[in-house]
Design an enzyme around this catalytic site. Structure first.
Site, PDB file in Angstrom:
ATOM      1  N   CYS A  79      -2.250   9.737   1.996  1.00  0.00           N
ATOM      2  CA  CYS A  79      -1.923   9.004   0.767  1.00  0.00           C
ATOM      3  C   CYS A  79      -2.971   9.265  -0.308  1.00  0.00           C
ATOM      4  O   CYS A  79      -2.640   9.350  -1.484  1.00  0.00           O
ATOM      5  CB  CYS A  79      -1.779   7.514   1.048  1.00  0.00           C
ATOM      6  SG  CYS A  79      -3.253   6.786   1.795  1.00  0.00           S
TER       7      CYS A  79
ATOM      8  N   GLU B 177       0.891  -1.169   0.000  1.00  0.00           N
ATOM      9  CA  GLU B 177       0.000   0.000   0.000  1.00  0.00           C
ATOM     10  C   GLU B 177       0.920   1.208   0.000  1.00  0.00           C
ATOM     11  O   GLU B 177       1.482   1.571   1.042  1.00  0.00           O
ATOM     12  CB  GLU B 177      -0.896   0.002   1.252  1.00  0.00           C
ATOM     13  CG  GLU B 177      -1.810  -1.196   1.372  1.00  0.00           C
ATOM     14  CD  GLU B 177      -2.971  -1.155   0.386  1.00  0.00           C
ATOM     15  OE1 GLU B 177      -3.176  -0.108  -0.258  1.00  0.00           O
ATOM     16  OE2 GLU B 177      -3.661  -2.180   0.257  1.00  0.00           O
TER      17      GLU B 177
HETATM   18  P1  NAD Z   1       8.087   5.336   4.846  1.00  0.00           P
HETATM   19  O1  NAD Z   1       8.203   4.602   3.565  1.00  0.00           O
HETATM   20  O2  NAD Z   1       9.193   6.242   5.214  1.00  0.00           O
HETATM   21  O3  NAD Z   1       7.930   4.298   6.060  1.00  0.00           O
HETATM   22  C1  NAD Z   1       6.931   3.300   6.098  1.00  0.00           C
HETATM   23  C2  NAD Z   1       7.409   2.134   6.964  1.00  0.00           C
HETATM   24  O4  NAD Z   1       8.489   1.483   6.325  1.00  0.00           O
HETATM   25  C3  NAD Z   1       7.939   2.561   8.317  1.00  0.00           C
HETATM   26  O5  NAD Z   1       7.554   1.599   9.272  1.00  0.00           O
HETATM   27  C4  NAD Z   1       9.432   2.567   8.123  1.00  0.00           C
HETATM   28  O6  NAD Z   1      10.155   2.313   9.285  1.00  0.00           O
HETATM   29  C5  NAD Z   1       9.635   1.439   7.159  1.00  0.00           C
HETATM   30  N1  NAD Z   1      10.781   1.592   6.267  1.00  0.00           N
HETATM   31  C6  NAD Z   1      11.225   2.728   5.698  1.00  0.00           C
HETATM   32  N2  NAD Z   1      12.269   2.451   4.899  1.00  0.00           N
HETATM   33  C7  NAD Z   1      12.459   1.126   4.944  1.00  0.00           C
HETATM   34  C8  NAD Z   1      13.384   0.239   4.354  1.00  0.00           C
HETATM   35  N3  NAD Z   1      14.307   0.671   3.509  1.00  0.00           N
HETATM   36  N4  NAD Z   1      13.294  -1.060   4.643  1.00  0.00           N
HETATM   37  C9  NAD Z   1      12.342  -1.514   5.477  1.00  0.00           C
HETATM   38  N5  NAD Z   1      11.462  -0.720   6.082  1.00  0.00           N
HETATM   39  C10 NAD Z   1      11.518   0.588   5.825  1.00  0.00           C
HETATM   40  O7  NAD Z   1       6.703   6.097   4.808  1.00  0.00           O
HETATM   41  P2  NAD Z   1       6.132   7.165   5.829  1.00  0.00           P
HETATM   42  O8  NAD Z   1       6.879   8.436   5.681  1.00  0.00           O
HETATM   43  O9  NAD Z   1       6.078   6.571   7.175  1.00  0.00           O
HETATM   44  O10 NAD Z   1       4.665   7.342   5.287  1.00  0.00           O
HETATM   45  C11 NAD Z   1       4.348   8.160   4.193  1.00  0.00           C
HETATM   46  C12 NAD Z   1       4.268   7.397   2.911  1.00  0.00           C
HETATM   47  O11 NAD Z   1       3.355   6.322   3.044  1.00  0.00           O
HETATM   48  C13 NAD Z   1       3.711   8.234   1.785  1.00  0.00           C
HETATM   49  O12 NAD Z   1       4.359   7.884   0.605  1.00  0.00           O
HETATM   50  C14 NAD Z   1       2.254   7.869   1.759  1.00  0.00           C
HETATM   51  O13 NAD Z   1       1.620   8.130   0.542  1.00  0.00           O
HETATM   52  C15 NAD Z   1       2.352   6.412   2.045  1.00  0.00           C
HETATM   53  N6  NAD Z   1       1.098   5.912   2.581  1.00  0.00           N
HETATM   54  C16 NAD Z   1       0.363   5.039   1.841  1.00  0.00           C
HETATM   55  C17 NAD Z   1      -0.847   4.582   2.313  1.00  0.00           C
HETATM   56  C18 NAD Z   1      -1.684   3.619   1.536  1.00  0.00           C
HETATM   57  O14 NAD Z   1      -2.600   3.050   2.109  1.00  0.00           O
HETATM   58  N7  NAD Z   1      -1.458   3.407   0.264  1.00  0.00           N
HETATM   59  C19 NAD Z   1      -1.314   5.017   3.541  1.00  0.00           C
HETATM   60  C20 NAD Z   1      -0.539   5.904   4.259  1.00  0.00           C
HETATM   61  C21 NAD Z   1       0.665   6.339   3.786  1.00  0.00           C
END
Ligand code: NAD
Length: 618
Positions: A248, A214
């Site tokens: 998102c 997602e």
């Molecule tokens: P992020 O990608 O920075 O982090 C998301 C999760 O992934 C966190 O738990 C983080 O610790 C982990 N993570 C980050 N990098 C990683 C890696 N290299 N390896 C493993 N784990 C890793 O995202 P964010 O800043 O927390 O959230 C915002 C983003 O999420 C935006 O792009 C937003 O659009 C998206 N989002 C999508 C949805 C959806 O349902 N499609 C919902 C909410 C947010």
């Protein structure tokens, strides 16, 4: 967290899961309902933790995080049992007589759930709870940017007294998250940015671990000139700037039909200027993105301005709502996700153009269409590439617990929420039960030519394109055949067809035979015949026997002719009158022109049949 502790976590979760999967659904509901009630009781502390971690207004935390989570949890409390019940599925009665097929939903095992920072409760708990209802254990990796929320989730899970190790919470950073992936959970559910999600899925793929993603979005909103303008302005301003644009499914790209464009843009700018930015209950937008997030946003906006965009709002570009027009398709804002309070506006002149502009982004998460014409709204929603779409509303459509949610393209793949959520966290096992007492099935050994021909004929019946009447007949025939197969497929195969062809005096050459199962092509088009061929050269006797082998039950008609000159075809003269002796099943009366199929038809059932056909010289 060391690699060993990642392994330990998954191992502990695995043992908890074995017992949990055996727990009946009513007990699962009882256990997990305690968690929901605890969240409801502790909602004010949860809101405080969310506000502390994210800086969003308390009402956003209570509505967008707490309420949505509670509603989703109660949905599964009420429906999971029914949705996950084994279900009977259909089968072909012809090929699977006396059989029953059932699909069973089994848990993957241990699910590793990644939560993002923007809705830290909802987007952690909803996938986790869905996984638990489906019988999985969960290692929940809450974002390292929301430690207060992680602590409170862990605390609530403890107080709800869930079975030990069934739901484990960690705020491990990205490096440690990789260790968790390498510790081989059975399923990964990732919510977050597209780049990180792809990295997680790529790592999971090397281990053969399925992952559901997602990811980010860049949602379009299409505003038609016939919309309710006041409502659309309010909706778009909310959709673009709610949670500081860190949603998102927030509106990022706005397309307005040209006659409405300038007035709508002016109204948007006026309304955006009224939004209150700050902290506390009476603010509309909370703390804006983190320093790193602000740096990315600034660069994206600068890039657009350099490429010719117009800044429609005033003030410091990053600290409040930003509206840009005339953003070039080459600008980063047109191609990348923009995770902040920035809205790009553009005019369109036709429905087609609006759809093309909306679909031009690599992201395809949500969308909205604004019009009073619901037929048009539905048509446009179908043409959009997104995984969901709201007509005359925005964002909150994804909070309906009954409705599936997820994205396409750069926004990820797979769905959750509603029934789809339970299915995403399950594997389907299909079980076939055969209640037959027969010694053997038709496809078992021995193989052989007769079975081959029987099957070949069947395929001919089932799959060759025909007209509507023939299709109806075919269905009736198949029903008869299926009934025969139901008692014994082998018996049905055993019906043998012989043609006893009475020859004229002094006959020479070979008897050609054609067998039809419909009027199509009867009596001479061998490309339409279910069987055709030639006998051995006729001898001295007055009858030539032709063995057509085993035939499935059905209605047939046969035609024969004596190929006297053995040129492989029925010779005919002027007006198409045959020059060689001809005949057909039922020996129809001699008439001008070829015989009709219905006059020659005979029925095969499971008994052997021998037909006598007289060859006559026309
Ligand atoms: P992020 O990608 O920075 O982090 C998301 C999760 O992934 C966190 O738990 C983080 O610790 C982990 N993570 C980050 N990098 C990683 C890696 N290299 N390896 C493993 N784990 C890793 O995202 P964010 O800043 O927390 O959230 C915002 C983003 O999420 C935006 O792009 C937003 O659009 C998206 N989002 C999508 C949805 C959806 O349902 N499609 C919902 C909410 C947010």
């Amino acid at each position: 967290m060391s690699a060993q502790s990642a392994d330990e976590r998954i191992t502990r979760a695995r043992s908890a899961q074995i017992a949990w999967a055996r727990t009946g659904m009513r007990d699962r509901v009882r256990e997990l309902a305690r968690l929901r009630k605890q969240i409801a009781l502790d909602r004010e502390s949860i809101v405080e933790a969310i506000v502390a971690d994210t800086g969003k207004p308390p009402l956003d935390a209570l509505g967008g995080d707490v309420l949505v989570t509670l509603e989703m949890m109660r949905f599964y409390e009420r429906r999971a049992e029914r949705l996950l019940r084994p279900r009977r599925v259909g089968r072909s009665r012809l090929f699977f007589p006396r059989c029953r097929f059932t699909e069973h939903f089994e848990p993957h095992g241990v699910a590793l759930v990644f939560g993002p920072a923007n809705y830290p409760l909802q987007l952690s708990i909803v996938p986790a709870i869905t996984a638990l209802y489906a019988g999985n254990a969960v290692v929940l990796k809450v974002s390292e940017k929301t430690p207060a929320v992680a602590r409170i989730i862990e605390d609530i899970a403890n107080r709800a007294a869930l079975p030990p190790d069934l739901l484990q919470v960690t705020t491990a950073g990205p490096e440690e998250a990789v260790e968790l992936i390498d510790a081989r959970p059975d399923f990964i559910f990732f919510t977050g940015s597209s780049s990180n999600g792809k990295a997680v899925a790529a790592r999971a793929a090397t281990l053969g671990t399925p992952a559901l993603l997602e990811l980010g979005g860049s949602d379009p909103a299409i505003v038609f000139a016939d919309c309710d303008t006041d409502r659309a302005v309010e909706g778009i301003v909310y959709g673009a700037f709610s949670n500081g644009g860190q949603v998102c499914v927030g509106v990022k790209r706005l397309f307005v039909e040209r006659p409405l464009y300038q007035g709508f843009l002016n109204a948007l700018v006026r309304r955006a200027a009224q939004l209150r930015v700050g902290a506390g209950d009476d603010c509309d937008l909370g703390k804006l993105p983190s320093e790193s997030g602000r740096a990315v946003l600034t660069a994206q906006v600068q890039d657009a301005l350099t490429k010719g965009a117009r800044l429609e709002t005033s003030g410091d570009a990053i600290d409040g709502p930003i509206i840009l027009s005339e953003v070039s398709p080459d600008a980063r804002l047109a191609r990348e996700e923009c995770f902040g309070p920035v809205l790009c506006v553009q005019a369109f002149t036709s429905e087609r153009e609006a759809i093309d502009l909306a679909n031009a982004s690599p992201y395809a998460l949500g969308a909205s269409v604004w019009t009073r014409d619901l037929t048009k709204g539905r048509r446009v929603s179908q043409a959009l590439a997104s995984g969901s779409c709201a007509i005359n509303d925005v964002i909150r459509n994804i909070a309906n617990p009954h409705a599936a949610f997820g994205g396409n393209g750069a926004s990820g793949y797979g769905r959750y929420h509603g029934a789809e959520g339970l299915y995403a966290f399950s594997r389907v096992k299909t079980v076939m039960e055969n209640r037959s007492s027969k010694q053997s099935e038709i496809n078992w050994f021995p193989l052989g030519r007769k079975k081959y021909e029987g099957l070949n004929t069947l395929i001919e019946w089932l799959h060759r394109p025909r007209g509507a009447v023939a299709a109806l007949r075919r269905i009736l025939r198949l029903a008869a055949f299926a009934a025969a197969l139901g008692s014994s497929a082998v018996q049905a195969q055993a019906a043998h067809l012989l043609l006893q062809v009475k020859l004229p005096a002094g006959a020479h050459g070979r008897v050609a035979y054609l067998l039809f199962s419909s009027a199509n092509g009867f009596p001479q088009d061998k490309s339409k015949a279910v069987k055709h061929g030639f006998s051995d050269p006729v001898g001295q006797g007055s009858v030539q026997t032709i063995d057509l082998g085993d035939m499935p039950p059905g209605r047939y008609a046969a035609s024969v002719y004596l190929d006297e000159n053995e040129n492989g075809k029925l010779d005919s003269g002027f007006l198409g009158i045959p020059k060689e002796p001809v005949g057909a099943s039922n020996n129809p009366h001699h008439r001008m022109g070829p015989p009709h199929f219905e006059d020659c038809v005979f029925t095969m059932n499971s008994s052997n049949l021998s037909l006598s056909i007289q060859l006559v010289r026309p």
